[in-house]
Write an enzyme that holds these catalytic residues in place. Structure first.
Site, PDB file in Angstrom:
ATOM      1  N   ALA A 169       0.765  -1.242   0.000  1.00 16.42           N
ATOM      2  CA  ALA A 169       0.000   0.000   0.000  1.00 16.42           C
ATOM      3  C   ALA A 169       0.795   1.292   0.000  1.00 16.42           C
ATOM      4  O   ALA A 169       0.303   2.311  -0.475  1.00 16.42           O
ATOM      5  CB  ALA A 169      -0.945   0.012   1.201  1.00 16.42           C
ATOM      6  N   ALA A 170       1.992   1.321   0.582  1.00 14.34           N
ATOM      7  CA  ALA A 170       2.707   2.595   0.747  1.00 14.34           C
ATOM      8  C   ALA A 170       2.965   3.257  -0.609  1.00 14.34           C
ATOM      9  O   ALA A 170       3.205   2.564  -1.596  1.00 14.34           O
ATOM     10  CB  ALA A 170       4.028   2.359   1.472  1.00 14.34           C
ATOM     11  N   PRO A 171       2.827   4.588  -0.658  1.00 13.58           N
ATOM     12  CA  PRO A 171       2.632   5.534   0.452  1.00 13.58           C
ATOM     13  C   PRO A 171       1.192   5.732   0.899  1.00 13.58           C
ATOM     14  O   PRO A 171       0.937   6.491   1.814  1.00 13.58           O
ATOM     15  CB  PRO A 171       3.208   6.831  -0.109  1.00 13.58           C
ATOM     16  N   GLY A 172       0.233   5.079   0.222  1.00 12.27           N
ATOM     17  CA  GLY A 172      -1.131   5.111   0.722  1.00 12.27           C
ATOM     18  C   GLY A 172      -2.168   5.788  -0.141  1.00 12.27           C
ATOM     19  O   GLY A 172      -3.327   5.882   0.258  1.00 12.27           O
ATOM     20  N   GLY A 173      -1.804   6.243  -1.333  1.00  8.98           N
ATOM     21  CA  GLY A 173      -2.778   6.921  -2.186  1.00  8.98           C
ATOM     22  C   GLY A 173      -3.968   6.057  -2.530  1.00  8.98           C
ATOM     23  O   GLY A 173      -5.122   6.508  -2.490  1.00  8.98           O
ATOM     24  N   LYS A 174      -3.715   4.804  -2.866  1.00  9.50           N
ATOM     25  CA  LYS A 174      -4.818   3.907  -3.228  1.00  9.50           C
ATOM     26  C   LYS A 174      -5.621   3.499  -1.997  1.00  9.50           C
ATOM     27  O   LYS A 174      -6.832   3.305  -2.075  1.00  9.50           O
ATOM     28  CB  LYS A 174      -4.266   2.696  -3.981  1.00  9.50           C
TER      29      LYS A 174
ATOM     30  N   ARG B 243       8.564   2.673   4.757  1.00  8.33           N
ATOM     31  CA  ARG B 243       7.469   3.114   3.894  1.00  8.33           C
ATOM     32  C   ARG B 243       6.134   3.164   4.639  1.00  8.33           C
ATOM     33  O   ARG B 243       5.239   3.930   4.283  1.00  8.33           O
ATOM     34  CB  ARG B 243       7.362   2.200   2.669  1.00  8.33           C
TER      35      ARG B 243
ATOM     36  N   ASP C  20      -1.070  -3.804  -5.714  1.00  9.82           N
ATOM     37  CA  ASP C  20      -0.339  -2.843  -6.551  1.00  9.82           C
ATOM     38  C   ASP C  20       1.131  -3.233  -6.413  1.00  9.82           C
ATOM     39  O   ASP C  20       1.850  -2.724  -5.559  1.00  9.82           O
ATOM     40  CB  ASP C  20      -0.608  -1.421  -6.075  1.00  9.82           C
TER      41      ASP C  20
ATOM     42  N   CYS D 157       3.149  -0.513 -12.621  1.00 10.17           N
ATOM     43  CA  CYS D 157       3.435   0.680 -13.421  1.00 10.17           C
ATOM     44  C   CYS D 157       4.608   0.372 -14.352  1.00 10.17           C
ATOM     45  O   CYS D 157       5.574   1.125 -14.426  1.00 10.17           O
ATOM     46  CB  CYS D 157       3.719   1.895 -12.537  1.00 10.17           C
TER      47      CYS D 157
END
Length: 535
Positions: A111-116, A139, A179, A232
């Protein structure tokens, strides 16, 4: 044109053929910047009305907008109020594909940095539960900060290996996002430093890591649940081939085709097949063909960086007996937490009498017993997560009664003097490395309770008895964010006439929470965290 590795350019030329020239031209263009409205604080239309720079909708999201690369959204009080998250536009696609609904049980595994995670939390609202994890301790610090900044109430933050989470929560989550760590080819335009990383770490190293993560993720998804995999990078070894190998090894999962709109391109089964031949990997033909239903986001086809997304669903209807029993047990316990009366709402309206305190402690003990239903708690170390003591609950209750109009959450977990509102059975977390077992409420210091900044960020002005309402443009806004002490008369404090001016207050900008302070005798003592201050 940005400098690109020769090997990368040659490979892309071979794969893209006639599209290669258009692909390379995209590296002469600026990357795209975006922000996403935090649905826990305001809706997308409201964000459009208040930000001081032009916004243009990102077509594959409900709440994301393109902004100019010259804008500085991180240097604005609304950012410090958690009203929007700064995020690359293509990175908003995976959560959109996850299709999060209220009451879902969601895991963001890398998950880091946490946007999703913040994006998921906005979809959940005040229902369901989010477990957000990253394996790297450094992180997770950014992950915790973002969960707190954006006012997420129902999230547990872990720093764990995926396989250990799978042991604790088998078949529990209705939605899982992976992710995955990847070679980052899709970010070369936006983050040139990714080129150096790509040259250090071979693509096949990431492909192996991704298979391990996905094997653990498979154990975490409930029957009928959804698993979204994203990267990505452009590398098919990490994209279509990774999905084909996973589906072959886990036939209970099937690919759900992603609609090809807004510039999304279909996955490439032919590239997956080439990878199988080149690397000696195995996958059945049906699994390879199904990767046509995945999606690629190309920088020459849309306004965003390079990404890959695959949607998988667990199609089997039954679990192994032991896995099914554990999932049912977990769900019953999670439901019991939702049904327990909020301690805060009890004590806010209670009379501060000795008899009332005794009754409240009895209710608290009863609540703790109910949380244990559904199975004997696993042993927990004395320094681990435990139910709060009656004295801790009393301290929190007094704060709620004296300082708050409406309580925000029940204190049902403690780590030493720190109190939390945990959305899961706490004994299930005992064997895991937990960074935050839930919303951080504050710290008990003897009979006194000091609220956390995380609690303030989860509040609205309706929660506190005293509010300092500031407006954008007032000098006091930036001074507060810098940690300065303010001098203001009691006439500046919004409160009920029966409420004395002295006490804790919520500092707001245009109605949105910035943090806490204490007022006494014309002085506003600043409680904004030093690490968060405006610089």
């Amino acid at each position: 044109m940005k400098s690109l590795p020769t090997a990368f350019v040659q490979t892309m030329q071979k794969r893209l053929g006639e599209q290669f020239d258009e692909f390379m031209k995209s590296y002469n263009q600026e990357s795209y910047a975006g922000i996403r409205a935090n649905g826990l604080k305001l809706d997308a239309a409201s964000l459009q009305n208040i930000v001081p720079y032009p916004l243009r909708p990102i077509p594959w999201t409900m709440d994301g907008y393109y902004i100019s690369n010259k804008a500085r959204p991180g240097k604005h009080p609304y950012y410090h109020a958690g009203l929007y998250y700064i995020q690359e536009p293509s990175a908003m696609a995976p959560v959109q594909c996850l299709d999060v609904r209220p009451h879902d049980r969601v895991l963001d595994l890398c998950a880091a940095p946490g946007g999703k995670s913040v994006q998921i939390a906005a979809r959940l609202g005040e229902e369901g539960v989010l477990v957000t994890n990253d394996i790297h301790p450094d992180r997770t610090k950014a992950l915790v900060r973002n969960i707190e900044l954006y006012g997420v109430r129902r999230a547990v933050v872990l720093n764990e290996k995926p396989e250990r989470i799978a042991e604790a929560f088998p078949g529990f989550f209705t939605k899982v996002l992976v992710d995955a760590p990847c070679s980052g080819e899709g970010m070369f335009r936006k983050e040139p430093d990714m080129v150096k990383s790509w040259e250090r770490e071979p693509v096949l190293t990431y492909a192996m890591m991704q298979q391990d993560i996905m094997n653990s993720a498979a154990k975490l998804v409930a029957p009928g649940g959804r698993l979204v995999y994203s990267t990505c990078t452009f590398s098919p070894e990490e994209n279509e081939a990774s999905i084909a190998r996973f589906v072959s090894a886990h036939p209970e999962f099937c690919v759900v085709p992603i609609p090809l709109a807004n510039g999304f391109a279909a996955g490439r089964p032919d590239w997956a097949r080439d990878c199988m031949n080149e690397h000696g990997w195995e996958a059945d033909e049906q699994a390879i063909d199904s990767t046509a239903g995945t999606a690629r986001l190309w920088p020459h086809r849309l306004q965003g960086e390079g990404h890959f997304v695959a949607v998988l669903e667990r199609c089997d209807s039954e679990l192994a007996e032991s896995e099914g029993q554990e999932r049912v047990e977990l769900q019953e316990q999670a439901d019991s937490i939702d049904k327990v009366s909020h301690v805060g709402s009890v004590v806010v309206n209670a009379q501060p009498s000795r008899q009332g305190a005794k009754e409240q402690k009895a209710k608290q003990r009863s609540s703790q017993e109910r949380l244990k239903q559904g199975g004997k708690p696993a042993p927990i170390k004395s320094k681990g997560i435990v139910p709060p003591t009656p004295d801790q609950l009393e301290a929190y209750g007094c704060f709620c009664r004296d300082q708050m109009s409406t309580a925000i959450a029940e204190a049902n977990a403690a780590i030493g003097p720190y109190l939390y509102a945990c959305p899961l059975p706490i004994h299930r977390l005992g064997a895991l490395r937990v960074m935050r077992p839930g919303l951080f409420l504050g710290t008990c210091k003897g009979e006194r309770f000091e609220p956390a900044h995380a609690l303030a960020m989860a509040m609205t002005s309706s929660h506190m008895k005293r509010v300092l309402p500031l407006r954008l443009g007032q000098d006091e806004v930036i001074r507060y964010l810098r940690g300065e002490t303010l001098t203001l008369g009691e006439e500046h404090i919004e409160r009920n006439p029966a409420t004395p001016a002295k006490g804790w207050l919520l500092v707001c900008v245009d109605g949105y929470s910035l943090g806490l302070a204490k007022w006494a005798g014309g002085t506003v003592k600043n409680e904004y965290p030093p690490a968060w201050r405006w610089t």
